[in-house]
Design a protein around this motif. Structure first.
Motif, PDB file in Angstrom:
ATOM      1  N   TYR A  14       2.737   3.212 -10.705  1.00 31.09           N
ATOM      2  CA  TYR A  14       3.568   3.696 -11.903  1.00 31.09           C
ATOM      3  C   TYR A  14       4.352   2.767 -12.490  1.00 31.09           C
ATOM      4  N   ARG A  16       7.453   1.792 -14.758  1.00 32.18           N
ATOM      5  CA  ARG A  16       8.777   2.569 -14.703  1.00 32.18           C
ATOM      6  C   ARG A  16       9.610   1.434 -16.014  1.00 32.18           C
ATOM      7  N   ALA A  28       2.767   3.077  -5.447  1.00 27.30           N
ATOM      8  CA  ALA A  28       2.878   4.302  -4.658  1.00 27.30           C
ATOM      9  C   ALA A  28       1.985   4.361  -3.595  1.00 27.30           C
ATOM     10  N   SER A  48      10.097   9.999   3.647  1.00 31.85           N
ATOM     11  CA  SER A  48      10.326  10.303   2.303  1.00 31.85           C
ATOM     12  C   SER A  48      10.011   9.051   1.342  1.00 31.85           C
ATOM     13  N   GLY A  49       9.261   9.347   0.455  1.00 31.14           N
ATOM     14  CA  GLY A  49       8.998   8.213  -0.321  1.00 31.14           C
ATOM     15  C   GLY A  49       7.638   7.373  -0.004  1.00 31.14           C
ATOM     16  N   SER A  50       6.862   7.744   1.130  1.00 31.60           N
ATOM     17  CA  SER A  50       5.846   6.845   1.571  1.00 31.60           C
ATOM     18  C   SER A  50       4.603   7.096   0.787  1.00 31.60           C
ATOM     19  N   GLY A  51       4.714   8.234  -0.297  1.00 31.77           N
ATOM     20  CA  GLY A  51       3.438   8.301  -1.092  1.00 31.77           C
ATOM     21  C   GLY A  51       2.792   9.402  -0.649  1.00 31.77           C
ATOM     22  N   LYS A  52       3.196  10.312   0.023  1.00 33.47           N
ATOM     23  CA  LYS A  52       2.266  11.691   0.368  1.00 33.47           C
ATOM     24  C   LYS A  52       2.188  12.710  -0.705  1.00 33.47           C
ATOM     25  N   SER A  53       3.056  13.023  -1.671  1.00 29.77           N
ATOM     26  CA  SER A  53       2.740  13.848  -2.834  1.00 29.77           C
ATOM     27  C   SER A  53       2.050  13.145  -3.768  1.00 29.77           C
ATOM     28  N   THR A  54       2.098  11.880  -3.965  1.00 26.49           N
ATOM     29  CA  THR A  54       1.218  10.824  -4.965  1.00 26.49           C
ATOM     30  C   THR A  54      -0.019  11.353  -4.703  1.00 26.49           C
TER      31      THR A  54
END
Ligand SMILES: Nc1ncnc2c1ncn2[C@@H]1O[C@H](COP(=O)(O)OP(=O)(O)OP(=O)(O)O)[C@@H](O)[C@H]1O
Ligand SMILES: [Mg+2]
Length: 269
Positions: A14, A16, A28, A48-54
């Motif tokens: 991403y 930024r 990500a 949290s923040g490890s990239g799962k949702s991405t």
């Protein structure tokens, strides 16, 4: 086993805007590869923040990976144009953590579940309603509540509605992104059981994203562990739980409540 989804060397960066005007990049996802067998469940666990949702968004064709390849149902979806993607998207449905935000609170249960069919122009009004009622039945919402508005349902019932809505277009892959995380333990267990029952009945494939190793062990055949954009460990659920190789996996397992850990024996494939 036949693989429904194959992810090969996916990278997602991403751009930024930085405070000083210079562009900064966030990586990500980095070199992510794995696959999911048709009709099985892969749990994706990570901090949290490890990239799962991405990763979920890339698989659901809602974000384009910067590089790498995704093959869904023998079709390479990373090379498709927008028009072709519109045909693939209904087959991969996402359910999020917070049904209050993803469901219109003013819609009735029946409207919520039949709307995707309306948007896709599938079926006539009577057929849509019949299909929506059948789906409500499948997720355990009583027929007399079909006209009740989304906001009048409990959190667990709203998540059942979200699942029924996601199933309305007969997807092959369901991605559940922290879909049970906001619910009480007993409601989580009920919906987890519903998911397993639906999988058996409809032959669904799940990508189940969670922080909760106990739930991953309960629901999944295989577990993948993510750390800082990479899949650092992957294997059969009982192996990853029983003999974790990575520090982050041990940390996540140590964080799971003991009683739950014993109650949730991993599933056999
Ligand atoms: N649209 C975006 N623009 C810029 N950076 C993003 C964007 N979406 C995610 N990121 C960054 O990518 C990384 C991974 O985020 P992601 O949401 O995938 O993590 P996650 O594992 O789902 O976390 P959580 O468990 O908190 O939901 C984070 O560093 C995040 O800040
Ligand atoms: Mg997330």
């Amino acid at each position: 086993m036949d693989r429904l989804l194959i992810v090969e060397k996916i990278e997602k960066r991403y751009g930024r805007a930085h405070v000083l005007g210079a562009k900064q990049e966030v990586t990500a996802l980095l070199d992510v590869s794995f696959s999911i067998g048709r009709g099985s469940t892969l749990a994706l666990v990570g901090e949290s923040g490890s990239g799962k949702s991405t990763l979920a968004l890339c698989i659901a064709c809602l974000e384009r990976p910067t590089s790498g390849k995704i093959v869904f149902n023998r079709n390479e979806i990373t090379v498709l144009d927008e028009k072709q993607l519109r045909e693939v998207r209904p087959q991969i449905q996402l359910v999020f953590q917070d049904p209050a935000r993803s469901l219109n609170p003013r819609f009735s249960a029946l409207e919520l579940v039949s709307e995707p069919l309306l948007v896709q122009g599938r079926l006539d009004k009577r057929e849509r309603e019949a299909r929506a009622r059948a789906l409500l039945g499948q997720v355990g919402i009583p027929q007399e509540k079909a006209l009740q508005r989304a906001e009048e349902f409990s959190g667990g019932q709203r998540q059942r509605l979200a699942i029924a809505r996601a199933l309305s277009l007969e997807p092959k892959l369901l991605i559940l992104d922290e879909a049970l995380s906001a619910l009480d333990c007993s409601v989580q267990a009920q919906i987890a059981n519903l998911l397993m029952e639906l999988q058996g009945r409809l032959g669904l494939t799940y990508l189940f994203i969670t922080h909760d190793f106990a739930m991953a062990g309960h629901l999944a055949h295989e577990i993948a562990v993510m750390e800082q954009g990479r899949v650092v460990e992957i294997g059969a659920a009982d192996e990853v739980l029983g003999t974790p190789n990575q520090e982050v996996t041990r940390r996540l397992i140590a964080a799971m409540p003991r009683l739950t850990a014993e109650a949730h024996a991993p599933r056999a494939v």
